[in-house]
Design a protein around this motif. Structure first.
Motif, PDB file in Angstrom:
ATOM      1  N   ALA A 141      60.440  48.694  67.934  1.00 35.94           N
ATOM      2  CA  ALA A 141      61.415  48.651  66.842  1.00 35.94           C
ATOM      3  C   ALA A 141      61.074  49.702  65.797  1.00 35.94           C
ATOM      4  O   ALA A 141      61.953  50.393  65.270  1.00 35.94           O
ATOM      5  CB  ALA A 141      61.447  47.260  66.220  1.00 35.94           C
ATOM      6  N   MET A 142      59.789  49.849  65.517  1.00 35.39           N
ATOM      7  CA  MET A 142      59.336  50.877  64.587  1.00 35.39           C
ATOM      8  C   MET A 142      59.653  52.266  65.143  1.00 35.39           C
ATOM      9  O   MET A 142      60.130  53.147  64.414  1.00 35.39           O
ATOM     10  CB  MET A 142      57.822  50.716  64.387  1.00 35.39           C
ATOM     11  CG  MET A 142      57.231  51.551  63.298  1.00 35.39           C
ATOM     12  SD  MET A 142      55.486  51.162  63.021  1.00 35.39           S
ATOM     13  CE  MET A 142      54.708  51.962  64.389  1.00 35.39           C
ATOM     14  N   GLY A 143      59.435  52.465  66.431  1.00 34.04           N
ATOM     15  CA  GLY A 143      59.726  53.752  67.059  1.00 34.04           C
ATOM     16  C   GLY A 143      61.196  54.090  67.054  1.00 34.04           C
ATOM     17  O   GLY A 143      61.582  55.241  66.801  1.00 34.04           O
ATOM     18  N   VAL A 144      62.039  53.106  67.308  1.00 35.89           N
ATOM     19  CA  VAL A 144      63.485  53.345  67.278  1.00 35.89           C
ATOM     20  C   VAL A 144      63.922  53.745  65.876  1.00 35.89           C
ATOM     21  O   VAL A 144      64.679  54.704  65.698  1.00 35.89           O
ATOM     22  CB  VAL A 144      64.264  52.099  67.769  1.00 35.89           C
ATOM     23  CG1 VAL A 144      65.748  52.210  67.471  1.00 35.89           C
ATOM     24  CG2 VAL A 144      64.036  51.881  69.253  1.00 35.89           C
ATOM     25  N   GLY A 145      63.441  53.025  64.873  1.00 38.68           N
ATOM     26  CA  GLY A 145      63.789  53.358  63.491  1.00 38.68           C
ATOM     27  C   GLY A 145      63.324  54.744  63.092  1.00 38.68           C
ATOM     28  O   GLY A 145      64.075  55.509  62.477  1.00 38.68           O
ATOM     29  N   MET A 146      62.109  55.105  63.451  1.00 40.68           N
ATOM     30  CA  MET A 146      61.594  56.433  63.102  1.00 40.68           C
ATOM     31  C   MET A 146      62.327  57.517  63.881  1.00 40.68           C
ATOM     32  O   MET A 146      62.590  58.595  63.342  1.00 40.68           O
ATOM     33  CB  MET A 146      60.090  56.507  63.344  1.00 40.68           C
ATOM     34  CG  MET A 146      59.464  57.806  62.855  1.00 40.68           C
ATOM     35  SD  MET A 146      59.719  58.162  61.099  1.00 40.68           S
ATOM     36  CE  MET A 146      58.504  57.113  60.370  1.00 40.68           C
ATOM     37  N   THR A 147      62.666  57.242  65.136  1.00 40.64           N
ATOM     38  CA  THR A 147      63.437  58.212  65.915  1.00 40.64           C
ATOM     39  C   THR A 147      64.795  58.447  65.270  1.00 40.64           C
ATOM     40  O   THR A 147      65.248  59.602  65.148  1.00 40.64           O
ATOM     41  CB  THR A 147      63.601  57.722  67.372  1.00 40.64           C
ATOM     42  OG1 THR A 147      62.303  57.551  67.957  1.00 40.64           O
ATOM     43  CG2 THR A 147      64.415  58.695  68.201  1.00 40.64           C
ATOM     44  N   LEU A 148      65.448  57.374  64.852  1.00 45.25           N
ATOM     45  CA  LEU A 148      66.738  57.522  64.175  1.00 45.25           C
ATOM     46  C   LEU A 148      66.596  58.260  62.845  1.00 45.25           C
ATOM     47  O   LEU A 148      67.478  59.043  62.471  1.00 45.25           O
ATOM     48  CB  LEU A 148      67.393  56.158  63.967  1.00 45.25           C
ATOM     49  CG  LEU A 148      67.939  55.480  65.213  1.00 45.25           C
ATOM     50  CD1 LEU A 148      68.417  54.067  64.897  1.00 45.25           C
ATOM     51  CD2 LEU A 148      69.052  56.304  65.834  1.00 45.25           C
ATOM     52  N   LEU A 149      65.491  58.036  62.142  1.00 45.11           N
ATOM     53  CA  LEU A 149      65.263  58.774  60.894  1.00 45.11           C
ATOM     54  C   LEU A 149      65.104  60.260  61.183  1.00 45.11           C
ATOM     55  O   LEU A 149      65.647  61.100  60.459  1.00 45.11           O
ATOM     56  CB  LEU A 149      64.036  58.237  60.154  1.00 45.11           C
ATOM     57  CG  LEU A 149      63.702  58.926  58.832  1.00 45.11           C
ATOM     58  CD1 LEU A 149      64.833  58.768  57.824  1.00 45.11           C
ATOM     59  CD2 LEU A 149      62.401  58.378  58.262  1.00 45.11           C
ATOM     60  N   CYS A 150      64.382  60.600  62.239  1.00 45.67           N
ATOM     61  CA  CYS A 150      64.223  62.001  62.618  1.00 45.67           C
ATOM     62  C   CYS A 150      65.572  62.618  62.981  1.00 45.67           C
ATOM     63  O   CYS A 150      65.897  63.728  62.550  1.00 45.67           O
ATOM     64  CB  CYS A 150      63.243  62.120  63.786  1.00 45.67           C
ATOM     65  SG  CYS A 150      62.927  63.819  64.313  1.00 45.67           S
TER      66      CYS A 150
END
Length: 174
Positions: A141-150
């Motif tokens: 979930a953290m990775g998905v959020g950070m990927t979307l932020l990128c």
């Protein structure tokens, strides 16, 4: 394409909002159990197993999933003390440099978050609570959020370059 991405960011924000609601419900249920067993002497379990772990995992997920929408909405803190005094062209150059830096740094974070997820899967890492939760689940979930932020940083950079003007509205304090 931009409207689709904005809808994805909004969808992630809604998931974050429902995750915060789930935290509130979980903590409320725990408070109810504490009250009912101590004050009312009802024969209920006094605690929800690993409720603190689950709350923490959901808080991390909500935080990271809300970041892309917040970024695109101009909700992140922007220090405009210097850029507000610059000429429009210099302000645009600073905006492009900041967005390029944000895209680079979030891309760097994305890479290492997904490496962490892969390591957690490889080693079978689980949480230390009463209920052992595979750590790759909250880390994903953290990775998905950070990927979307990128992606949102790159999206904003491309739109700024194409328009020749900043696309993220500065949210000034009044």
């Amino acid at each position: 394409m931009g409207h689709l991405l904005d809808r994805v960011y909004l969808g992630a924000a809604w998931i974050a909002a429902f995750t915060i609601l789930a935290i509130a419900l979980l903590i409320s249920a725990q408070i109810f159990l504490n009250f009912s067993t101590r004050a009312l002497s009802l024969p209920l379990p006094s605690t929800i197993p690993s409720y603190a772990d689950f709350s923490g995992f959901m808080l991390a997920a909500a935080t990271f999933l809300a970041m892309p929408y917040t970024f695109r909405s101009g909700g992140h803190i922007r220090v405009s003390l210097i850029t507000a005094r610059l000429m429009p062209r210099a302000r645009l150059v600073c905006e492009i440099a900041a967005l390029a830096g944000a895209a680079f740094l979030t891309g760097f974070a994305v890479y290492f978050i997904w490496v962490l997820v892969a390591e957690s899967v490889h080693y079978g890492d689980v949480s230390n609570g009463t209920i052992p939760v595979p750590l790759w689940i909250p880390q994903s979930a953290m990775g998905v959020g950070m990927t979307l932020l990128c992606i949102s940083a790159i999206h904003s950079l491309v739109e700024t370059l194409l328009r020749g003007a900043p696309v993220i509205a500065a949210s000034e304090e009044v």
